[in-house]
Design a protein around this motif. Structure first.
Motif, PDB file in Angstrom:
ATOM      1  N   CYS A  34       4.650  23.947 -47.140  1.00  0.00           N
ATOM      2  CA  CYS A  34       5.274  24.662 -46.015  1.00  0.00           C
ATOM      3  C   CYS A  34       5.824  23.756 -44.922  1.00  0.00           C
ATOM      4  CB  CYS A  34       4.279  25.647 -45.398  1.00  0.00           C
ATOM      5  SG  CYS A  34       4.057  27.152 -46.375  1.00  0.00           S
ATOM      6  N   GLU A  35       5.815  22.456 -45.120  1.00  0.00           N
ATOM      7  CA  GLU A  35       6.379  21.564 -44.104  1.00  0.00           C
ATOM      8  C   GLU A  35       7.901  21.781 -44.030  1.00  0.00           C
ATOM      9  OE1 GLU A  35       6.873  18.155 -41.430  1.00  0.00           O
ATOM     10  OE2 GLU A  35       5.516  19.841 -41.728  1.00  0.00           O
ATOM     11  N   PRO A  36       8.442  22.074 -42.835  1.00  0.00           N
ATOM     12  CA  PRO A  36       9.890  22.280 -42.709  1.00  0.00           C
ATOM     13  C   PRO A  36      10.668  21.021 -43.101  1.00  0.00           C
ATOM     14  CG  PRO A  36       8.731  23.050 -40.744  1.00  0.00           C
ATOM     15  CD  PRO A  36       7.741  22.277 -41.552  1.00  0.00           C
ATOM     16  N   LEU A  37      11.785  21.232 -43.772  1.00  0.00           N
ATOM     17  CA  LEU A  37      12.629  20.097 -44.137  1.00  0.00           C
ATOM     18  C   LEU A  37      13.339  19.518 -42.925  1.00  0.00           C
ATOM     19  CD1 LEU A  37      14.145  21.398 -47.499  1.00  0.00           C
ATOM     20  CD2 LEU A  37      12.294  19.747 -47.176  1.00  0.00           C
ATOM     21  N   ARG A  38      13.590  20.359 -41.934  1.00  0.00           N
ATOM     22  CA  ARG A  38      14.201  19.906 -40.688  1.00  0.00           C
ATOM     23  C   ARG A  38      13.761  20.861 -39.581  1.00  0.00           C
ATOM     24  NH1 ARG A  38      18.018  22.032 -44.021  1.00  0.00           N
ATOM     25  NH2 ARG A  38      19.097  23.922 -43.307  1.00  0.00           N
ATOM     26  N   THR A  42      11.682  24.738 -46.711  1.00  0.00           N
ATOM     27  CA  THR A  42      10.476  23.929 -46.637  1.00  0.00           C
ATOM     28  C   THR A  42      10.382  23.025 -47.854  1.00  0.00           C
ATOM     29  OG1 THR A  42       9.188  25.703 -47.667  1.00  0.00           O
ATOM     30  CG2 THR A  42       9.229  25.641 -45.261  1.00  0.00           C
ATOM     31  N   GLU A  43       9.426  22.135 -47.859  1.00  0.00           N
ATOM     32  CA  GLU A  43       9.330  21.109 -48.894  1.00  0.00           C
ATOM     33  C   GLU A  43       9.133  21.666 -50.298  1.00  0.00           C
ATOM     34  OE1 GLU A  43       5.826  18.764 -47.989  1.00  0.00           O
ATOM     35  OE2 GLU A  43       4.769  20.599 -47.425  1.00  0.00           O
ATOM     36  N   GLY A  44       8.466  22.817 -50.420  1.00  0.00           N
ATOM     37  CA  GLY A  44       8.249  23.417 -51.729  1.00  0.00           C
ATOM     38  C   GLY A  44       7.203  22.693 -52.548  1.00  0.00           C
ATOM     39  N   LEU A  45       7.191  22.985 -53.854  1.00  0.00           N
ATOM     40  CA  LEU A  45       6.130  22.491 -54.733  1.00  0.00           C
ATOM     41  C   LEU A  45       6.680  21.812 -55.978  1.00  0.00           C
ATOM     42  CD1 LEU A  45       3.681  25.527 -54.467  1.00  0.00           C
ATOM     43  CD2 LEU A  45       3.416  23.289 -53.377  1.00  0.00           C
ATOM     44  N   GLY A  78       9.449  19.362 -34.343  1.00  0.00           N
ATOM     45  CA  GLY A  78       9.662  20.404 -35.339  1.00  0.00           C
ATOM     46  C   GLY A  78       8.999  20.126 -36.664  1.00  0.00           C
ATOM     47  N   HIS A  79       8.208  19.065 -36.742  1.00  0.00           N
ATOM     48  CA  HIS A  79       7.495  18.708 -37.970  1.00  0.00           C
ATOM     49  C   HIS A  79       5.992  18.717 -37.715  1.00  0.00           C
ATOM     50  CE1 HIS A  79      11.022  17.715 -40.343  1.00  0.00           C
ATOM     51  NE2 HIS A  79      11.489  17.015 -39.325  1.00  0.00           N
ATOM     52  N   GLY A  80       5.229  18.864 -38.797  1.00  0.00           N
ATOM     53  CA  GLY A  80       3.786  18.909 -38.711  1.00  0.00           C
ATOM     54  C   GLY A  80       3.145  17.555 -38.925  1.00  0.00           C
TER      55      GLY A  80
END
Length: 314
Positions: free
Chosen positions: A80-84, A92-95, A49-51
């Motif tokens: 945009c990487e999912p947190l989980r 998502t991780e955000g900026l 589920g992660h990039g």
């Protein structure tokens, strides 16, 4: 220099390592420079589920190809990487500064490089002050780990505000904007809903902005609409594009392609790359045939008559 970018989104997941290496080698040997990926690619293909799979594959490619890093311009993204697993797009991780610091360090490690030529904010993060985001990117630009900054899927007013804040802070601001664009145009009321990003289409306002600000570069993703231009039964034109204007534009595109003995997709790439302003299409290249289409289109110079034939039909 060819005005295209190779989209490596599914390299290392759907597209295997051997095939990916062959496509990358052929692209660079043909004179291609830009390679575009993201730290979240391709989380939807991986059981975790992660990039990170695309960056890791590119890192292995760089390691096995001494000197090739100096021949390419590398772009990757943060935000945009999912947190989980299963949390995209809501979580998502955000900026934030912390997120950018951590993501950049991870991307550099995966890629095995000491700098990113063009670092993209993957999408706007309205929960983080723009000042914080601008300062974080500026810090890394000053350190030499970012060559240029780009914003993807941003409203134009937010892009311009980021430029202003960066100037106030005395740091590097964005010089590239990435949105979706193609020869066919969706209906205006649905153009912002053709995918899950709120602002994702190059509008006439964006084109005017780029044309009058030469230092600002436009990149377009999904320019070939997943093969829809080639009249494939398994790749129909999306519903958002089904309107009378599409019929007229397809007639013009078919006429130009027939006249030049090229494919419609090659004509679309040429139309994008030689326009005013010129747009750099990011093309997801998954087979040697698609690569040849991209190269042919990038080398094609449309005549003023052909451009008028394509551009005057709406």
């Amino acid at each position: 220099m060819m005005n295209i970018a190779l989209g490596a989104m599914e390299y290392g997941t759907r597209i295997g390592e051997k095939e990916s290496f062959a496509l990358l080698d052929a692209y660079v040997d043909a004179g291609g420079e830009w390679i575009d990926t993201a730290n979240c690619y391709a989380f939807w293909h991986d059981p975790s589920g992660h990039g990170g799979q695309s960056e890791e594959l590119l890192g292995r490619w760089f390691a096995q190809r001494p000197g090739v890093r100096d021949r390419v311009k590398l772009a990757t993204k943060v935000g945009c990487e999912p947190l989980r697993p299963g949390s995209y797009p809501e979580h998502t991780e955000g900026l934030s500064a912390q997120a950018i610091d951590a993501a950049l360090e991870t991307s550099l490690r995966r890629l095995g490089v000491d700098h990113i030529d063009l670092y993209w904010a993957h999408r706007d993060d309205r929960s983080t002050p723009l000042e914080e985001t601008a300062a974080a990117f500026g810090k890394h630009a000053a350190a030499g780990t970012i060559g240029r900054l780009g914003l993807s899927n941003y409203a134009l007013w937010r892009y311009e505000r980021m430029r202003g804040l960066a100037a106030e802070l005395g740091v590097m601001g964005p010089s590239a904007l990435q949105l979706r664009y193609s020869y066919l145009q969706p209906r205006p009321l649905v153009r912002d809903h053709t995918h899950d990003h709120r602002f994702g289409w190059i509008t006439d306002e964006v084109l005017d902005y780029a044309a009058t600000n030469p230092g600002q570069q436009l990149f377009a993703y999904s320019p070939l609409m997943s093969g829809a231009y080639e009249n494939r039964p398994d790749r129909p034109i999306p519903e958002a594009f089904t309107h009378p204007g599409t019929i007229r534009r397809l007639e013009a595109l078919t006429a130009v392609a027939t006249d030049l003995d090229i494919t419609p997709s090659e004509a679309v790439i040429a139309w994008l790359t030689t326009g005013t302003p010129a747009i750099t299409p990011i093309i997801g290249i998954s087979t040697p045939t698609y690569l040849q289409t991209a190269l042919n289109g990038a080398h094609l110079q449309l005549t003023p008559e052909h451009r008028a034939q394509l551009g005057e039909v709406w």
